[in-house]
Design a protein around this motif. Structure first.
Motif, short mmCIF file in Angstrom:
data_model
loop_
_atom_site.label_atom_id
_atom_site.label_comp_id
_atom_site.label_asym_id
_atom_site.label_seq_id
_atom_site.Cartn_x
_atom_site.Cartn_y
_atom_site.Cartn_z
N LYS A 37 0.85 -1.19 0.00
CA LYS A 37 0.00 0.00 0.00
C LYS A 37 0.89 1.24 0.00
CE LYS A 37 -3.75 2.31 2.34
NZ LYS A 37 -4.69 2.32 3.44
N VAL A 38 0.47 2.22 -0.79
CA VAL A 38 1.17 3.50 -0.86
C VAL A 38 0.29 4.56 -0.21
CG1 VAL A 38 2.12 5.25 -2.41
CG2 VAL A 38 2.31 2.84 -3.01
N ASP A 39 0.87 5.30 0.72
CA ASP A 39 0.14 6.39 1.38
C ASP A 39 1.02 7.63 1.33
OD1 ASP A 39 -1.51 7.97 2.86
OD2 ASP A 39 -1.21 6.91 4.75
N GLY A 40 0.73 8.50 0.36
CA GLY A 40 1.56 9.68 0.16
C GLY A 40 2.95 9.28 -0.28
N ASP A 41 3.96 9.60 0.53
CA ASP A 41 5.33 9.19 0.19
C ASP A 41 5.81 8.02 1.06
OD1 ASP A 41 5.66 10.47 2.60
OD2 ASP A 41 7.31 11.73 1.96
N GLU A 42 4.86 7.29 1.66
CA GLU A 42 5.20 6.14 2.50
C GLU A 42 4.74 4.85 1.83
OE1 GLU A 42 4.93 8.47 6.76
OE2 GLU A 42 3.21 7.26 6.11
N PHE A 43 5.52 3.80 2.01
CA PHE A 43 5.30 2.50 1.37
C PHE A 43 5.12 1.47 2.48
CE2 PHE A 43 6.45 -1.00 -1.53
CZ PHE A 43 5.90 -0.56 -2.72
N TYR A 44 4.00 0.73 2.48
CA TYR A 44 3.64 -0.18 3.58
C TYR A 44 3.34 -1.59 3.09
CZ TYR A 44 2.73 3.94 6.47
OH TYR A 44 2.84 5.12 7.19
N THR A 45 3.49 -2.56 4.01
CA THR A 45 2.94 -3.89 3.77
C THR A 45 1.42 -3.77 3.94
OG1 THR A 45 2.96 -4.60 6.08
CG2 THR A 45 4.98 -4.98 4.79
N LEU A 46 0.70 -4.81 3.61
CA LEU A 46 -0.75 -4.79 3.79
C LEU A 46 -1.14 -4.83 5.26
CD1 LEU A 46 -1.95 -7.07 0.87
CD2 LEU A 46 -1.80 -4.57 0.96
N ASP A 47 -0.19 -5.20 6.13
CA ASP A 47 -0.42 -5.19 7.58
C ASP A 47 -0.05 -3.85 8.20
OD1 ASP A 47 -1.23 -7.85 7.46
OD2 ASP A 47 0.82 -8.57 7.78
N SER A 48 0.14 -2.84 7.37
CA SER A 48 0.48 -1.47 7.80
C SER A 48 1.85 -1.35 8.46
CB SER A 48 -0.60 -0.92 8.73
OG SER A 48 -1.84 -0.87 8.04
N VAL A 49 2.79 -2.21 8.08
CA VAL A 49 4.16 -2.09 8.54
C VAL A 49 4.92 -1.23 7.53
CG1 VAL A 49 6.31 -3.34 9.04
CG2 VAL A 49 4.10 -4.34 9.68
N LEU A 50 5.54 -0.17 8.02
CA LEU A 50 6.27 0.74 7.15
C LEU A 50 7.49 0.04 6.55
CD1 LEU A 50 6.68 3.68 6.09
CD2 LEU A 50 8.12 4.03 8.11
N ILE A 51 7.55 0.04 5.22
CA ILE A 51 8.72 -0.49 4.52
C ILE A 51 9.72 0.63 4.30
CG2 ILE A 51 9.57 -1.43 2.34
CD1 ILE A 51 6.91 -2.96 2.16
N GLY A 52 9.20 1.78 3.87
CA GLY A 52 10.10 2.89 3.61
C GLY A 52 9.39 4.10 3.04
N PHE A 53 10.20 4.97 2.45
CA PHE A 53 9.72 6.24 1.94
C PHE A 53 10.03 6.35 0.45
CE2 PHE A 53 10.84 6.64 6.38
CZ PHE A 53 9.66 7.12 6.91
N ILE A 54 9.14 7.00 -0.29
CA ILE A 54 9.32 7.17 -1.73
C ILE A 54 9.90 8.55 -1.99
CG2 ILE A 54 8.22 7.17 -3.98
CD1 ILE A 54 5.85 5.66 -2.58
N ARG A 55 11.04 8.56 -2.67
CA ARG A 55 11.67 9.82 -3.08
C ARG A 55 12.16 9.65 -4.50
NH1 ARG A 55 11.11 10.29 1.77
NH2 ARG A 55 11.81 11.57 3.42
N ASP A 56 11.66 10.49 -5.40
CA ASP A 56 12.06 10.44 -6.81
C ASP A 56 11.87 9.04 -7.40
OD1 ASP A 56 12.83 13.16 -6.79
OD2 ASP A 56 14.79 12.61 -5.96
N GLY A 57 10.78 8.37 -7.04
CA GLY A 57 10.46 7.07 -7.60
C GLY A 57 11.24 5.91 -7.00
N ILE A 58 11.99 6.14 -5.94
CA ILE A 58 12.76 5.09 -5.28
C ILE A 58 12.22 4.90 -3.87
CG2 ILE A 58 15.03 4.33 -4.52
CD1 ILE A 58 16.20 6.25 -6.64
#
Length: 73
Positions: A37-58
């Motif tokens: 799941k993508v929420d703004g510039d944050e990237f999550y598992t479906l269990d709402s665990v933060l994987i990381g942040f999106i910057r310039d498509g990375i």
């Protein structure tokens, strides 16, 4: 900041392997299977665990390691 829910994007791992697609919503799916799941510039598992942040498509982990690349179709 890019609103990834407003377009079509491919998501690939750091080796270039296809992980899935974003198709005008907040989910990365591989076919019909939801993967992330993508929420703004944050990237999550479906269990709402933060994987990381999106910057310039990375997507990078909180410690700065690249995990995924997001590109417009």
């Amino acid at each position: 900041m890019i609103d990834y829910s407003k377009g079509r994007y491919t998501v690939k791992d750091t080796n270039g392997g296809l992980i899935g697609r974003i198709d005008e919503d907040e989910y990365v799916r591989n076919g019909t299977v939801l993967r992330f799941k993508v929420d703004g510039d944050e990237f999550y598992t479906l269990d709402s665990v933060l994987i990381g942040f999106i910057r310039d498509g990375i997507v990078t982990t909180p410690s700065g390691e690249p995990r995924y690349f997001i590109a417009s179709e």
